[in-house]
Scaffold this motif. Structure first.
Motif, mmCIF file in Angstrom:
data_model
loop_
_atom_site.group_PDB
_atom_site.id
_atom_site.type_symbol
_atom_site.label_atom_id
_atom_site.label_comp_id
_atom_site.label_asym_id
_atom_site.label_seq_id
_atom_site.Cartn_x
_atom_site.Cartn_y
_atom_site.Cartn_z
ATOM 1 N N ARG A 23 0.946 -1.290 0.006
ATOM 2 C CA ARG A 23 0.009 -0.125 0.107
ATOM 3 C C ARG A 23 0.821 1.290 0.041
ATOM 4 O O ARG A 23 0.476 2.284 -0.722
ATOM 5 C CB ARG A 23 -0.920 0.205 1.330
ATOM 6 C CG ARG A 23 -2.013 -0.940 1.125
ATOM 7 C CD ARG A 23 -3.082 -0.547 2.173
ATOM 8 N NE ARG A 23 -2.634 -1.132 3.290
ATOM 9 C CZ ARG A 23 -2.767 -2.334 3.989
ATOM 10 N NH1 ARG A 23 -3.468 -3.283 3.323
ATOM 11 N NH2 ARG A 23 -2.612 -2.774 4.964
ATOM 12 N N VAL A 24 2.067 1.177 0.738
ATOM 13 C CA VAL A 24 2.847 2.387 0.980
ATOM 14 C C VAL A 24 3.437 2.549 -0.491
ATOM 15 O O VAL A 24 3.687 3.758 -1.072
ATOM 16 C CB VAL A 24 3.964 2.042 1.936
ATOM 17 C CG1 VAL A 24 4.794 3.390 1.837
ATOM 18 C CG2 VAL A 24 3.309 2.071 3.504
ATOM 19 N N ASP A 26 2.505 1.669 -3.599
ATOM 20 C CA ASP A 26 1.350 2.193 -4.141
ATOM 21 C C ASP A 26 1.227 3.545 -4.411
ATOM 22 O O ASP A 26 1.053 4.147 -5.351
ATOM 23 C CB ASP A 26 0.143 1.256 -4.226
ATOM 24 C CG ASP A 26 0.230 0.058 -4.618
ATOM 25 O OD1 ASP A 26 1.074 -0.387 -5.428
ATOM 26 O OD2 ASP A 26 -0.820 -0.971 -4.194
ATOM 27 N N HIS A 27 0.824 4.320 -2.994
ATOM 28 C CA HIS A 27 0.550 5.543 -2.812
ATOM 29 C C HIS A 27 1.954 6.432 -2.822
ATOM 30 O O HIS A 27 1.825 7.627 -3.279
ATOM 31 C CB HIS A 27 -0.078 5.706 -1.732
ATOM 32 C CG HIS A 27 0.319 5.722 -0.236
ATOM 33 N ND1 HIS A 27 1.671 6.502 0.085
ATOM 34 C CD2 HIS A 27 0.047 4.916 0.754
ATOM 35 C CE1 HIS A 27 1.831 5.841 1.531
ATOM 36 N NE2 HIS A 27 0.813 5.126 1.899
ATOM 37 N N GLN A 29 3.876 7.796 -0.573
ATOM 38 C CA GLN A 29 4.155 8.830 0.390
ATOM 39 C C GLN A 29 5.207 8.150 1.534
ATOM 40 O O GLN A 29 4.693 7.880 2.417
ATOM 41 C CB GLN A 29 2.819 9.500 0.872
ATOM 42 C CG GLN A 29 1.830 10.113 0.024
ATOM 43 C CD GLN A 29 0.601 10.249 0.525
ATOM 44 O OE1 GLN A 29 0.729 11.087 1.525
ATOM 45 N NE2 GLN A 29 -0.462 9.876 0.148
ATOM 46 N N GLY A 33 3.609 9.689 5.274
ATOM 47 C CA GLY A 33 2.512 9.210 4.690
ATOM 48 C C GLY A 33 1.364 8.987 5.695
ATOM 49 O O GLY A 33 1.464 9.191 6.991
ATOM 50 N N THR A 231 7.647 6.098 6.571
ATOM 51 C CA THR A 231 5.967 5.512 6.430
ATOM 52 C C THR A 231 5.934 4.095 6.535
ATOM 53 O O THR A 231 5.113 3.272 6.730
ATOM 54 C CB THR A 231 5.379 6.349 5.204
ATOM 55 O OG1 THR A 231 5.655 7.492 5.411
ATOM 56 C CG2 THR A 231 3.910 5.861 5.058
#
Length: 366
Positions: A23-24, A26-27, A29, A33, A231
């Motif tokens: 998930r990190v 993918d985003h 940030q 984050g 993050t």
């Protein structure tokens, strides 16, 4: 046999950890984050405080705590000599003076009975260490601190999750500082740490200090550091949180079982106070002729470690701060402590092997 079995822990949590990391990725940030604020909220609630500030390491947590209190050159901080160097390191880095007070012979934690005598007009804070996973005598230390108007910073790097009179480690003083180093009771996959407090002003100061003293982007209100927790590391800890209660229960059970199995063996045991528990960040015993014992255990396939082989006041970097007469209890312990394999995934069979090997070396009591 692993000293700390992180591979088994990852295997149990692989799906959740992999998804959290993805998930990190993918985003994208990677700094501050959404997982950062999410983890801080979850940890503050779990520990039972109003504010949690994640930081880059347990060392950074202690440093930022002292900076938030305005520690200045020449200020004294009372602390333990029997701990990892980071505890004193952060004091000296800020120009402060570590004042080493000896520890209790049965718990290895700061001896509260000696703290009051160490206070001078230059004392700025008291920093007890909750060593091996058992909280220090915080009620007594807090009472002394209150009498003199001093803040208390609990170095809870090894005691995250421990209970003291019904409250969590980290929620017991002005500041609680912990580490998420991989081997800790709650660990990430790199460096990480957190601060805990109920003081809104101190929390705000710490949040600014960890981002180079910024109260807004490129507005530097105070001197700070680059002290953010990544993050990705926050995501790992978030994925581990649902398993934490089970892991702590296992640590309690394994620690109690070690105590029971070793009761008839020629080793010294750490005392557990009746008003608190221990999460066994390290399960540590006392032995004579430690080097020989370690060598024999290694030959038997049992890994060990020493936490810690030399107290800080005898280290070259800190010997200038050694108290007159030294710290005899810490010096005695440093020659004898030996940590045994301990992690939530340690099997009873491996634990039996550890105890059998140790008993074969040091002998059983008559």
């Amino acid at each position: 046999m692993q000293f700390i079995d992180l591979k088994a822990q990852y295997a149990a949590l692989k799906t959740d950890i992999d998804a959290a990391i993805q998930r990190v990725l993918d985003h994208g940030q990677y700094i501050m984050g959404p997982e950062v604020a999410k983890l801080e909220s979850a940890l503050a609630e779990w520990v039972g405080v109003k504010h949690c500030i994640t930081v880059a390491s347990g060392t950074e947590a202690l440093l930022i705590a002292l900076m938030s209190l305005g520690l200045k050159p020449g200020d004294e901080v009372i602390t333990s000599p029997f701990t990892f160097a980071a505890t004193a390191e952060v004091i000296v880095l800020l120009g402060g003076v570590p004042v080493f007070v000896d520890v209790e012979p049965d718990t290895a934690n700061l001896d509260a009975r000696q703290v009051a005598a160490a206070i001078t007009p230059r004392t700025r804070a008291i920093m007890p260490v909750s060593l091996y996973g058992q909280v220090a005598d915080m009620a007594e230390i807090n009472a002394i601190a209150a009498t003199h108007g001093l803040p208390v910073i609990e170095d809870a790097a090894q005691s995250f999750g421990a209970l003291y009179r019904g409250q969590r480690s980290g929620a017991l003083s002005t500041w609680g500082a912990t580490s998420f180093f991989p081997s800790k009771p709650l660990g990430c996959y790199g460096d990480g740490g957190a601060l805990f407090t109920n003081d809104a002003a101190l929390a705000q100061a710490a949040r600014e200090i960890r981002v180079h003293g910024q109260s807004a982007r490129y507005t530097h209100t105070r001197v700070g550091v680059g002290g953010r927790m990544d993050t990705l590391q926050c995501a790992v800890v978030l994925a581990k949180l649902p398993r934490l209660e089970w892991e702590l229960a296992r640590r309690h059970a394994l620690g109690a079982r070690y105590h029971q199995l070793l009761a008839g063996v020629h080793v010294g045991l750490i005392t557990l106070r009746p008003d608190r528990d221990c999460v066994w960040g390290q399960y540590t015993v006392l032995v004579e002729q430690r080097a020989e014992v370690q060598a024999a255990l290694q030959a038997a396939g049992v890994p060990t470690a020493v936490h810690y082989p030399k107290p800080l006041h005898q280290q070259v970097a800190y010997q200038a701060y050694a108290p007159q007469g030294g710290c005899p209890v810490a010096e005695h312990l440093a020659q004898r402590v030996m940590s045994l394999p301990m992690s939530p995934d340690l099997s009873e069979a491996d634990q039996d092997q550890v105890v059998a090997a140790l008993a074969a070396v040091v002998g059983r009591r008559a």
